[in-house]
Design an enzyme around this catalytic site. Structure first.
Site, PDB file in Angstrom:
ATOM      1  N   HIS A 282      -1.212  10.514  -2.682  1.00 30.72           N
ATOM      2  CA  HIS A 282      -2.557  10.069  -2.350  1.00 30.72           C
ATOM      3  C   HIS A 282      -3.557  11.215  -2.269  1.00 30.72           C
ATOM      4  CE1 HIS A 282      -5.887   8.923   0.332  1.00 30.72           C
ATOM      5  NE2 HIS A 282      -5.781   7.745  -0.255  1.00 30.72           N
TER       6      HIS A 282
ATOM      7  N   HIS B 191       0.826  -1.204   0.000  1.00 31.69           N
ATOM      8  CA  HIS B 191       0.000   0.000   0.000  1.00 31.69           C
ATOM      9  C   HIS B 191       0.865   1.261   0.000  1.00 31.69           C
ATOM     10  CE1 HIS B 191      -3.490   2.330   2.108  1.00 31.69           C
ATOM     11  NE2 HIS B 191      -3.651   2.345   0.800  1.00 31.69           N
TER      12      HIS B 191
END
Length: 227
Positions: free
Chosen positions: A50, A8
């Site tokens: 992100h 991730h």
């Protein structure tokens, strides 16, 4: 069945997320796939980050869309790391990548890179946005796509099929056996996120998931035995 362990944002539990340092650590840890996030800068660069703003993960402030790549490069993304662009990640690691489209407008820029570098075999594309999944599939025939959802209902399987996705990545805290069985019956793979504990891994095994996204290298090692 091949079980995939997906890093991730690299391995953000131990390294600054979405940095070359984090991606290199994920590769050394043997992650099957490395996940990253994409936005467009003011001047159209395919930026790996992100959030839509730089505030949380850098020493700067403001929206990515309002900053040029040169301005973004001046920021510290953690431990002296700079914000990378997508092609730098492609060159820094050899692992398969999962590129998450955070900004729907980034789909076309990503498609251009995928065509130019013939990436359909190495990069799969994911998004929370149904329209981004549909768009990248239109722009890059044959690309593998994943629809991501956090708060979702029983219609998530139908949404994924309508978007042409081959997998769904779902918040494991809300995931039920009924949803997994429905997805598998529809020919969809199911990935759980974020899987960071042994309890999560036991749930992954019980639900017979096809993969897990994790922040930590240790999950990859223990996951070999529990999933």
């Amino acid at each position: 069945m091949t079980f995939l362990t997906i890093g991730h944002r690299g391995v953000m539990g131990v390294e600054p997320e979405n940095t070359l340092r984090s991606f290199a650590r994920a590769e050394r840890a043997g992650m099957d796939v490395i996940e990253l996030d994409l936005h467009l800068s003011k001047d159209g660069a395919l930026v790996v980050m992100h959030d839509a703003e730089v505030d949380r993960t850098t020493d700067g402030r403001g929206a990515i869309a309002d900053m040029t790549l040169a301005e973004l490069r001046e920021l510290d993304a953690g431990q002296g790391e700079r914000i990378p662009v997508f092609e730098e990640v492609l060159d820094a690691v050899r692992s398969p990548l999962q590129a998450e489209i955070k900004d729907v407008a980034a789909a076309r820029a990503l498609a251009d890179v995928m065509h130019r570098r013939d990436l359909t075999g190495r990069v799969d594309v994911s998004s929370f946005h149904d329209e981004a999944v549909t768009e990248i599939a239109r722009l890059v025939p044959g690309v593998r796509t994943t629809l991501i959802a956090s708060h979702y209902g029983a219609d998530v399987v139908d949404r994924a099929r309508a978007a042409g996705a081959e997998a769904i990545a779902l918040n494991i805290r809300r995931l039920t056996l009924e949803t997994v069985e429905s997805a598998h019956a529809a020919g969809l793979k199911v990935i759980g996120w974020v899987v960071n504990t042994q309890d999560h891994l036991r749930l992954v095994r019980a639900l017979e998931l096809d993969g897990a996204t994790t922040d930590y290298p240790e999950i990859r090692r223990t996951g070999r035995f529990t999933a």
